[in-house]
Write an enzyme that holds these catalytic residues in place. Structure first.
Site: not given
Length: 270
Positions: A142-145
């Site tokens: 999730i997120h910028d990963e």
């Protein structure tokens, strides 16, 4: 009156709150911020600590007696969503999967459509490292990963949006939300919503400044990367998700109930 707002250290959240916390707009209340990762906030919400808190669609279920969802400030995936990555193609049914939190929307989404041998809760920004170390076979990102895993030699083996789309058509994927204390008056809830909507609109109109502000929470010192991530999850539904977002939420909870992951559930939205 002061309101305490708890949000995540993720650039999309910071982008939306920029104008409120930096006093770029006139607001009905004074706002004080608390910054913690989403799974911590999901778990803390049961204690009713904050006037407003970031919450996952999944996490909201257990605190709906204490909080209402706001129709502003939501993160919906439009044409994209969480992904599963690994070193190579694997059989997910027999795999150990790293997941970013028991109450996260992404973990619920995975289990709506998939079964795996074992799940391990790992902080979202450590999942790729654990795959590389071999402690897990694959992980939900999730997120910028989601934008950095290829730099570490990992590959995408499953796109959860594809599974969602096969089920829900062109409805967006419900992910992150804001919840406001149920005990507040309706007048104060609506005043808060107006402030937040104006904050998001201001950020859209002053994108570079808002992204620059959000960079102080970024895990990667890459302005354009974070701009790309923000624009993935802060979109037209973030100001007011309306009937389309409500329908997507209903479909999300319906599928989870069909899979016996939750009891039938209807959110309260202001």
């Amino acid at each position: 009156m002061e309101m305490i707002i708890a949000h995540t250290p993720d650039p999309d959240d910071a982008f939306m709150f920029y104008a409120m916390f930096e006093h770029k707009i006139k607001t009905s209340f004074e706002y004080r911020q608390v910054v913690k990762d989403i799974e911590t906030l999901n778990k803390e919400a049961i204690n009713n600590l904050y006037d407003v808190t970031a919450i996952s669609a999944n996490g909201y279920i257990r605190v709906s007696d204490k909080y209402d969802l706001t129709a502003s400030g939501a993160s919906f995936g439009i044409n994209y969503g969480p992904i599963v990555v690994a070193k190579k193609q694997i059989d997910l049914k027999n795999a150990v999967i790293g997941q970013p939190g028991t109450y996260t929307s992404s973990f619920m989404l995975y289990r709506m459509f998939n079964d795996s041998r074992e799940y391990k809760e790992i902080r979202f920004d450590q999942i790729t490292n654990e795959i590389l170390k071999g402690t897990i076979d694959a992980g939900i990102l999730i997120h910028d990963e989601q934008l950095k895993f290829q730099d570490k030699g990992l590959i995408k083996i499953l796109d959860l949006y594809d599974q969602w789309r096969a089920y829900a058509g062109d409805l967006p994927v419900p992910l992150g939300f804001n919840a406001i204390r149920k005990s507040l008056s309706l007048e104060d809830k609506l005043k808060y919503r107006e402030d937040f909507e104006n904050s998001i609109k201001y950020a859209f109109d002053h994108e570079d400044d808002a992204v620059k502000y959000a960079m102080k929470y970024s895990r990667y010192n890459d302005f354009e990367l974070e701009r790309k991530f923000i624009k993935m999850y802060v979109n037209e539904l973030s100001i007011d998700f309306g009937e389309r977002g409500k329908k997507a939420l209903e479909m999300y909870y319906k599928k989870a109930a069909e899979r016996n992951l939750i009891s039938p559930f209807t959110p309260v939205i202001v």
